[in-house]
Design a protein around this motif. Structure first.
Motif, mmCIF file in Angstrom:
data_model
loop_
_atom_site.group_PDB
_atom_site.id
_atom_site.type_symbol
_atom_site.label_atom_id
_atom_site.label_comp_id
_atom_site.label_asym_id
_atom_site.label_seq_id
_atom_site.Cartn_x
_atom_site.Cartn_y
_atom_site.Cartn_z
ATOM 1 N N LYS A 152 10.042 3.583 2.365
ATOM 2 C CA LYS A 152 9.205 3.550 3.570
ATOM 3 C C LYS A 152 8.252 2.357 3.527
ATOM 4 N N GLY A 153 8.808 1.166 3.363
ATOM 5 C CA GLY A 153 7.975 -0.026 3.322
ATOM 6 C C GLY A 153 7.270 -0.200 1.996
ATOM 7 N N GLU A 154 7.917 0.226 0.907
ATOM 8 C CA GLU A 154 7.278 0.207 -0.407
ATOM 9 C C GLU A 154 7.454 -1.110 -1.155
ATOM 10 N N TRP A 155 8.422 -1.940 -0.725
ATOM 11 C CA TRP A 155 8.610 -3.272 -1.319
ATOM 12 C C TRP A 155 8.140 -4.342 -0.344
ATOM 13 N N PRO B 238 0.812 -1.222 0.000
ATOM 14 C CA PRO B 238 0.000 0.000 0.000
ATOM 15 C C PRO B 238 0.846 1.274 0.000
ATOM 16 N N ARG B 239 2.113 1.171 0.384
ATOM 17 C CA ARG B 239 2.991 2.338 0.428
ATOM 18 C C ARG B 239 3.730 2.593 -0.891
ATOM 19 N N SER B 240 3.636 1.670 -1.830
ATOM 20 C CA SER B 240 4.321 1.846 -3.119
ATOM 21 C C SER B 240 3.798 3.079 -3.843
ATOM 22 N N ILE B 241 4.702 3.812 -4.467
ATOM 23 C CA ILE B 241 4.312 4.990 -5.240
ATOM 24 C C ILE B 241 3.853 4.547 -6.621
#
Length: 254
Positions: free
Chosen positions: A187-190, A162-165
Motif C-alpha cells: 500500500k505505497g510502502e516502497w 510513511p506507510r512502510s511497516i
C-alpha cells in the motif's frame, strides 16, 4: 577462495549497488582495504571491462559488462521460462505491470517484468532491487519463512515511506494475514504512489522460490480493484508452482 578474487568481487558488488561513481578513497574506506591494494584491483578490473574510470573525475563506476552478464544468466533461468506465458496472460487480464521476483537476503530482485500498456504505470527494471518488507512480492515470499527467520527480520525493518511497516508486531501480524489469504499487498510502502499485489511461487520441494505480482499507480489499486485482482494473481502463481513441479499448494492457497 583466492583473497585477491574476493576483494575484486567486493569492489564490483559495491560499485554495482552504488547510485553514483565512487573515488579510490571512498572505495578503500567502504571496504576497509588499503588504498594501494584497491588501486591495483581497480586497474585490473578496468582492463577487464568490469568497471569504468572517468578520466576527468578519477571516479569509478560499474560497466555495462555486468549488465550483459546478468542478462545472460537471467535469460537462462527456468523461472522465466515457466513464467512467460502466465505473465502474458496476467497482463492481458489486468492491464497492469506484472513482476516476477526472487529473494536475495532482505531484498527482492526483479528477474522479469511485463509493462502495463497504460501510459501511467509503475516503473521498475529487470535486475532492480527493493526491500522485501516494503513490496508485495517480497512480503509474499517472506510470509512463508520459518517463524525464527521472521522474528529476526522483524527486528531489522527500515522505513522507505510513511506507510512502510517497521513495528515488529505489526509485521508479524501482516505475515500471518498473508499466509491466511495467500497473497500480499503493498500500500505505497516502497513508493507512496505505487501499490501492488503478489502471491508466492513454490517448487517441487514445497519451498517458496519466487513471487508473481502486479503493480501500478495507487489510483488504480483501490480496495475493490485489489479484491478483483487477488484471485487472478493467486491463480497465476499457483499455475507457475505446478509448472515448477509443486504437487500441493501452499497451505494458504489450497
Amino acid at each position: 577462495m583466492n583473497n585477491t578474487l574476493v576483494k575484486g568481487l567486493a569492489i564490483i558488488e559495491l560499485l554495482a549497488h552504488s547510485d553514483r561513481a565512487l573515488g579510490l578513497t571512498e572505495i578503500a574506506i567502504e571496504l576497509d582495504l588499503g588504498k594501494s591494494n584497491v588501486h591495483r584491483l581497480l586497474q585490473a578490473l578496468v582492463e577487464a571491462r568490469f568497471i569504468l574510470r572517468d578520466e576527468r573525475s578519477g571516479r569509478y563506476a560499474a560497466a555495462i559488462k555486468l549488465w550483459e552478464l546478468g542478462s545472460a544468466v537471467l535469460s537462462k533461468l527456468d523461472l522465466r521460462v515457466h513464467a512467460e506465458q502466465i505473465m502474458d496472460e496476467l497482463l492481458a487480464l489486468t492491464q497492469e505491470t506484472v513482476h516476477l521476483s526472487v529473494l536475495d537476503g532482505h531484498e527482492v530482485v526483479y528477474v522479469h517484468k511485463l509493462d502495463s500498456p497504460n501510459p501511467v504505470r509503475a516503473y521498475t527494471q529487470i535486475g532492480g532491487r527493493a526491500r522485501a518488507h516494503c513490496v508485495a512480492t517480497g512480503k509474499a515470499m517472506l510470509a512463508f519463512f520459518p517463524p525464527p527467520v521472521l522474528e529476526r527480520v522483524s527486528q531489522q525493518l527500515e522505513a522507505r515511506t510513511p506507510r512502510s511497516i517497521t513495528d515488529p508486531q505489526q509485521f508479524l501480524q501482516e505475515m500471518a494475514r498473508i499466509r491466511s489469504q495467500g497473497y500480499a499487498i503493498n500500500k505505497g510502502e516502497w513508493n507512496e504512489n505505487v501499490c501492488g499485489i503478489a502471491s508466492p511461487v513454490s517448487d517441487a520441494s514445497g519451498q517458496v522460490v519466487a513471487a508473481l505480482g502486479l503493480s501500478g499507480p495507487k489510483e488504480r489499486f483501490k480496495p475493490a480493484q485489489i479484491k478483483a485482482f487477488a484471485p487472478l494473481v493467486v491463480s497465476a502463481a499457483a499455475r507457475m508452482s505446478r509448472q515448477l513441479g509443486a504437487r500441493t499448494s501452499l497451505p494458504a492457497l489450497r
